[in-house]
Structure formats: structure tokens, C-alpha cells
Design a protein around this motif. Sequence first.
Motif, PDB file in Angstrom:
ATOM      1  N   GLU A   1       2.184   1.650  -3.598  1.00 57.36           N
ATOM      2  CA  GLU A   1       1.125   2.007  -4.533  1.00 57.36           C
ATOM      3  C   GLU A   1       0.663   3.447  -4.350  1.00 57.36           C
ATOM      4  O   GLU A   1       0.354   4.137  -5.325  1.00 57.36           O
ATOM      5  CB  GLU A   1      -0.057   1.052  -4.361  1.00 57.36           C
ATOM      6  N   SER A   2       0.595   3.918  -3.123  1.00 54.87           N
ATOM      7  CA  SER A   2       0.025   5.242  -2.859  1.00 54.87           C
ATOM      8  C   SER A   2       1.040   6.373  -2.970  1.00 54.87           C
ATOM      9  O   SER A   2       0.647   7.531  -3.152  1.00 54.87           O
ATOM     10  CB  SER A   2      -0.604   5.272  -1.461  1.00 54.87           C
TER      11      SER A   2
ATOM     12  N   PHE B   1       0.752   8.813  -5.913  1.00 57.61           N
ATOM     13  CA  PHE B   1      -0.312   9.805  -5.829  1.00 57.61           C
ATOM     14  C   PHE B   1      -0.047  10.821  -4.720  1.00 57.61           C
ATOM     15  O   PHE B   1      -0.458  11.976  -4.834  1.00 57.61           O
ATOM     16  CB  PHE B   1      -1.647   9.107  -5.616  1.00 57.61           C
ATOM     17  N   VAL B   2       0.638  10.409  -3.655  1.00 62.64           N
ATOM     18  CA  VAL B   2       0.985  11.353  -2.590  1.00 62.64           C
ATOM     19  C   VAL B   2       1.920  12.424  -3.123  1.00 62.64           C
ATOM     20  O   VAL B   2       1.686  13.632  -2.949  1.00 62.64           O
ATOM     21  CB  VAL B   2       1.625  10.609  -1.401  1.00 62.64           C
TER      22      VAL B   2
ATOM     23  N   GLY C   1       0.807  -1.208   0.000  1.00 58.64           N
ATOM     24  CA  GLY C   1       0.000   0.000   0.000  1.00 58.64           C
ATOM     25  C   GLY C   1       0.843   1.261   0.000  1.00 58.64           C
ATOM     26  O   GLY C   1       0.498   2.254  -0.656  1.00 58.64           O
TER      27      GLY C   1
ATOM     28  N   ARG D   1      -7.038  10.064  -4.176  1.00 63.42           N
ATOM     29  CA  ARG D   1      -6.485   8.808  -4.671  1.00 63.42           C
ATOM     30  C   ARG D   1      -5.364   8.299  -3.769  1.00 63.42           C
ATOM     31  O   ARG D   1      -5.109   7.087  -3.720  1.00 63.42           O
ATOM     32  CB  ARG D   1      -5.960   8.999  -6.098  1.00 63.42           C
ATOM     33  N   ALA D   2      -4.697   9.206  -3.071  1.00 63.55           N
ATOM     34  CA  ALA D   2      -3.607   8.791  -2.196  1.00 63.55           C
ATOM     35  C   ALA D   2      -4.121   8.274  -0.852  1.00 63.55           C
ATOM     36  O   ALA D   2      -3.595   7.290  -0.310  1.00 63.55           O
ATOM     37  CB  ALA D   2      -2.649   9.968  -1.968  1.00 63.55           C
TER      38      ALA D   2
END
Length: 471
Positions: A72-73, A76-77, A69, A420-421
Motif C-alpha cells: 500500500e505504501s 506513495f514512497v 502495508g 502519506r508514505a
Amino acid sequence: MATDESAPLLENSQAKTKTPLPKLQLGLTLFVLFSEPISSQYIFPFINQLIRELGVTGGDDRKIGYYAGVVESLFFVTQALTVLWWSRLSDYVGRRPVLLVGLAGLSVSNLCFGLSREFWALVASRCIAGALNGNVGVMKSIVGEITDTTNMARAFALIPIVFFAGASLAPLFGGGLVKPHDRWPELFSGSFWVQYPYFLPSLVSASFTAFTFLVTALFLKESLPSKRRGKELQPERGPIGAQAGTPGDEGASPVPIRTLLKTYSVMIPIANYGILGLVEIGCFALTPLFYATPVEIGGLGLPPFTIGVIMTAFCVANGLFQALFTARAIERFGERRVFRSAVLAFFPVIATFPTMSWIIQVQKEVGMAIWVLIFAQLLSWAVVEMAYAVIFVFVTRASPNRYSLGTMNGLSQTTTSIARAMGPASFTSLFAFSKEYSLLGGNLVYVVLLVLLCLLVLLSRCLPELKRNQQ
């Protein structure tokens, strides 16, 4: 007096003539957009396996989701932290330079990701990709600048279609090209492929982005009015926004960010976009989780292959739905009515979750009623997706002048990047918390979504009615 009386007639005659879409430049812009999901989502099929093989969890597979996670995030962060400033920069230096920097950053970061053998290297490569990529907001600015009010909705309706196409293709080659030395030993027999088993999908993504960089550098024309060498893209127009007296001449400059943040007509569409993105990403994160959750806990207990088939079929069908109906609906009913109707379709999307949970508890198996509800849920979701094309139009038309369009799209993209983040982890954790402690019968997460949806419905009532004959 004669001039005043003839002005509305002239405007009405102009409104009846739809400007043809600039096919070449719009196609090139959408081609750049296609590289966004290709570069950001190809890792999803294999990231869990990669984390396990790196040994960062110490053999505890329960921690894989946490580390996966994070990886993946992070894209976007970091994108949320930088997209506004890239979009703001594009208002001064032009759209093409910022796009080229973003494409170069994506290509290099994907190569680094494939060569990473330590967790910190994965983190660094994803941070580089997100930090250097402010392309989504800039691409929306280009679409707004090469279209006018007669064809803008048709152009923006293509964005979700292209994004869903990229999001459907990326997992296919991401999962299909890992460990090529096992699948095609006659072609990938060297020790390099054994040491870097996830490099091939990263190389494909990086190569596609590099090719996009080359095409953009050669053929995409600058759309920022102050940087254009000629008028070949679009005839000179006045302000994008509706307010008379807004500076639209060549001496105008981008409006300060602080001024935009204090402007009601600017923040209303941005707020709508942010809440829309938050509710949508919440549903998107909950759907595969709910489908996979065991029946005993209130889920459907579907196998991963079935879930993958459902989501892939939805992406394909949704793309066709948007292509067939979105632009026509906007032209017939107007942007405001389509957006308000589309967000209402979120209610059946959310309501089907607890409904299916109740039915599965009674039937103890996935029967015809469940499949009918899944179809109804995804059909309603396709209607919801129409809202994105419309809100892009609202954000563009709310810009106080054409020189602030990049900043406007940067502000709106920042809100959805934050969603999204943070959204997936927040809603999946709330789902688990609701089930573990049986809060509201395990349905607390859906109540939270409904509260956010009610806020979105109220905000949608504040959007203005857009005039078709406004230039």
C-alpha cells in the motif's frame, strides 16, 4: 501624477470583476485528478486477502498487515521520490506530456498488478505506478495557470471534492469485482478468472485510466505559457507571485530548486502543506484503527461494516460540505483567515479520541454520547479539509514566476507524499506502542499529534495576507 492616481482605481475595478472559471479545461484537469484515487486506492478492500492467498506469510496471518502495508505504501514512497522531478520537467516540456506519461504508467501498472501471482510482482507494479505518476503536482500547476486571483480559490476548492469522490468509488468496485468467477459464473467461467481472481478490478481501473489518457490527449490544451500556441486559455499575465520585478516575460525560465529552497516566502506555504498533510494522515490512519480497537484496550470495538458506513458517509458529506462552503468562506474571509481557522479545527478532531476512550471505559458500550462525539469529530474534520483548497492557493501564489509553478507544486507534493508514505505506519505503530506500555495512559500518540498541530498553528501565522486585486 495623474497616471499614478488612476492606477489604484483601475485595479479596484478589476478586482470587483470575477473571471469565469474555464469550465472545459478545468473539468478535464479534474477528470485526470479523478483517476489518481481510482488507480491508487482500489486495492485496499482485497489486498489483505490477496497477500494471504499468495502464501508469502508462510501461513502466519499476523504478518499479513506487514506485507499489505508495504504494498500500500510503495506507491506513495516512489511517488515522493519522483514527483518533484516530473513537476520540474513539466516546467520545460509542458504539462500535457508529463500527464500522458503518468496516465500511461498507471494504466500499464494496474494491468500488471492484476496479473501478479508473486509478491515481488505486486511490489514492482506499485513502484512503477508511483514512479511514473507525478500527475497531482502537475494538475495543480495547470489549475494555477488557467485561473487568476479572482477565481483561483473556487477552482482549487474543487480538488478535494473530486479526490474524495474517487476515493469513495475506488473501494466499491475494488471490493465488488474480485473473484468474478464465484459471483457471476455464467459470465466469467474460464480458467483465466480462476487463476487471476483479482484481475477484473485492476482491468476496470486500467481501462478508466486509458480512457482518461485518450480524453487528455485529444482535448486538454497545454497551459505552460512557453509552450502555448495561442492565448485561448487565459490572457497573458504577469508573475504569479506578489513581488514586483519578478521576471514574467517570455524569456524567463524556471528558478533553480536550490534558490527556491532558500526563499522564505516559498518555503512557508510548503512547510504548512507538509505539516498539514502529516497531521491529517495521522488522524486518517488512527480513525478506523481506534474505531475497531476492542473496548478493553480503549477503542470503540465497532465492526468493519459499521466503520465502512461511517467513513463512506463522511466522504460523501465532506464533499458536499466543501462544495457548499469552502469557496464562499474564502471569498468572504480571505485565504489566510480561513486557513488559520481550519487548522484550529484539528484540536477537537484529536481531542475526541481520548475523550471517547474515557467514556467507553465508563459506559462499557457505544452509547449516544459516543455517537455525538463521532459526529462532532467528523464535522470538525470537514472544516479542516477546507485548509487544503487554501494552501493550494498559497503555494501557487508563492511561485516567483509562472515558469516555476511546476517545481513549486512538485516540492509541495513531495512533502505530502512523504507524509502519506510514512505517516500511517508511524502513527498506527505509535498507537499500539502507547496502548501496550500505557504511555500517558495510552494517549502518547495524541500528544504527539497535538505537538505537530501546535507547530502547524505557529506556521500558519507566518502566511502572508493575499491581495485580491493582484494579477
